[in-house]
Design a protein around this motif. Structure first.
Motif, PDB file in Angstrom:
ATOM      1  N   ARG A 139       0.546  -1.101  -0.321  1.00 18.82           N
ATOM      2  CA  ARG A 139       0.167   0.495  -0.260  1.00 18.82           C
ATOM      3  C   ARG A 139       0.561   1.074  -0.178  1.00 18.82           C
ATOM      4  NH1 ARG A 139      -4.590  -1.416   4.701  1.00 18.82           N
ATOM      5  NH2 ARG A 139      -4.420  -3.512   4.175  1.00 18.82           N
ATOM      6  N   GLU A 140       2.066   0.866   0.598  1.00 20.72           N
ATOM      7  CA  GLU A 140       2.983   2.015   0.687  1.00 20.72           C
ATOM      8  C   GLU A 140       4.082   2.223  -0.811  1.00 20.72           C
ATOM      9  OE1 GLU A 140       4.158   1.990   4.464  1.00 20.72           O
ATOM     10  OE2 GLU A 140       2.594   2.167   5.253  1.00 20.72           O
ATOM     11  N   LEU A 141       3.968   1.393  -1.537  1.00 17.73           N
ATOM     12  CA  LEU A 141       4.605   1.433  -2.784  1.00 17.73           C
ATOM     13  C   LEU A 141       5.222   2.677  -3.234  1.00 17.73           C
ATOM     14  CD1 LEU A 141       4.467  -2.289  -4.202  1.00 17.73           C
ATOM     15  CD2 LEU A 141       6.686  -1.397  -2.606  1.00 17.73           C
ATOM     16  N   LYS A 142       6.544   3.037  -3.872  1.00 20.06           N
ATOM     17  CA  LYS A 142       6.449   4.109  -4.493  1.00 20.06           C
ATOM     18  C   LYS A 142       6.338   4.288  -5.770  1.00 20.06           C
ATOM     19  CE  LYS A 142       9.903   7.115  -4.439  1.00 20.06           C
ATOM     20  NZ  LYS A 142      11.302   7.290  -4.173  1.00 20.06           N
ATOM     21  N   PRO A 143       5.531   4.134  -6.816  1.00 22.09           N
ATOM     22  CA  PRO A 143       5.308   3.714  -8.229  1.00 22.09           C
ATOM     23  C   PRO A 143       6.430   3.502  -8.994  1.00 22.09           C
ATOM     24  CG  PRO A 143       4.331   5.743  -8.198  1.00 22.09           C
ATOM     25  CD  PRO A 143       4.712   5.386  -6.724  1.00 22.09           C
ATOM     26  N   LEU A 144       6.794   2.506 -10.010  1.00 17.02           N
ATOM     27  CA  LEU A 144       7.593   2.458 -11.066  1.00 17.02           C
ATOM     28  C   LEU A 144       7.562   3.706 -11.915  1.00 17.02           C
ATOM     29  CD1 LEU A 144      10.611   1.366 -11.824  1.00 17.02           C
ATOM     30  CD2 LEU A 144       8.508  -0.598 -13.074  1.00 17.02           C
ATOM     31  N   ALA A 145       8.644   4.430 -11.733  1.00 19.53           N
ATOM     32  CA  ALA A 145       8.803   5.748 -12.220  1.00 19.53           C
ATOM     33  C   ALA A 145       9.623   6.067 -13.848  1.00 19.53           C
ATOM     34  CB  ALA A 145       9.097   7.534 -11.970  1.00 19.53           C
TER      35      ALA A 145
END
Length: 313
Positions: A139-145
């Protein structure tokens, strides 16, 4: 017959296992025709001291603690959910800790530490379908940019089902170039449940750390469309028994689904959920695995990043 003869210390609200030195059995592992992070030379090129011990190897040290806390149900509905915090090398001593304030507690915090206090992993152990350590982490992941290595991988992609099994003397392939019998000769916590039929189910069961091997056994036959060659490592892993245990020599089917993509300064990560079914089609186990690929291990990473996203990104 008792499941384990492991010496367990109860200290305050914790069950504490003995110090162990896990064995590294993946020196000969190959990934996409190249050596893996468990090979000394490959690991040293990427800034590690040497070949690392694979994360699920540590799961065995928690099994006696969980069996002490929950008994037989641990082998049938147990779940370990862990974020790997630092690598471990062969020869280093590590200790498993389960925080259990009472025997009624159905989910407990877990931790593994080295002698110098460094945390190897942290997470949860449970026998209920409640939010686990990795449920909360997702739930706290940084999305892959700005993906490069994983730019062609899509969330929701599901593999075709594959038949898998694990016999005592079966070599488990390029990813796991050893057999269960070889593993049982060096496993940190041995159990008669793993080698014979004198247990509540009347046949030998697969240790939890080896479930990871079983579930990944044929994964390279239907790979994700990731760029490579590149080197990856397990950053997070959860194994849940739904209708266990799983048995040695029996056939199962697995399917994999990409459920999330995330990134960090050094890695691009694909989170893959594996679902495991018995011959009757009943789901018996699941595994959530974050395979984090090291950007520095993909030779054209910087060049492709500039081409895709520009020099100023």
């Amino acid at each position: 017959m008792t499941a384990f003869d492991t010496e367990i210390t109860q200290t305050g609200g914790a069950l504490v296992g003995p110090w162990r030195r896990p064995r590294q059995m993946l020196q000969a592992q190959t990934y996409d025709a190249h050596a893996s992070i468990h090979d000394d030379a490959t690991a040293q090129k990427l800034g590690f001291k040497g070949g690392t011990i694979e994360g699920p190897t540590h799961f065995s040290q928690f099994a006696p603690l969980c069996e002490r806390q929950w008994g037989q149900v641990w082998f049938e509905r147990g779940c370990l959910s862990a974020h790997y915090r630092s690598v471990c090398y062969e020869g280093e001593e590590v200790q498993a800790i389960l925080m259990a304030s009472s025997g009624e507690q159905l989910e407990c915090q877990i931790q593994m530490v080295r002698r110098d206090g460094t945390e190897v992993l942290r997470g949860t152990a449970s026998i209920v379908d409640s939010p686990t350590a990795l449920d909360l982490r997702l739930r706290e992941l940084k999305p892959l940019a700005d993906p490069v290595i994983l730019r062609d991988v899509q969330v929701g992609v599901t593999s075709k089902r594959q038949a898998v099994r694990m016999a005592f003397d079966q070599n488990m392939g390029d990813l796991y170039p050893f057999s269960l019998r070889q593993k049982l000769a060096v496993i940190t916590e041995s159990s008669p449940y793993y080698s014979g039929a004198d247990n509540p189910w009347g046949k030998p069961i697969i240790p939890m750390e080896m479930l990871s091997v079983l579930f990944q056994y044929r994964s390279k036959e239907d790979p994700l469309p990731a760029k490579g060659p590149a080197v990856g490592l397990f950053a997070d892993q959860e194994i849940r028994l739904v209708n266990g245990p799983l048995f040695i020599g029996e056939e199962y089917e697995v399917e994999r689904e990409v459920v999330a993509l995330s990134g960090s300064r050094r890695t691009e990560s694909a989170w893959v959920k594996t679902r495991v079914f018995d011959k009757a089609g009943t789901m018996v186990a699941t595994m959530l695995l974050n395979m984090a690929t090291l950007k520095d291990s993909y030779a054209p990473y910087e060049e492709e990043h500039r081409r895709l996203y520009g020099a100023g990104s």
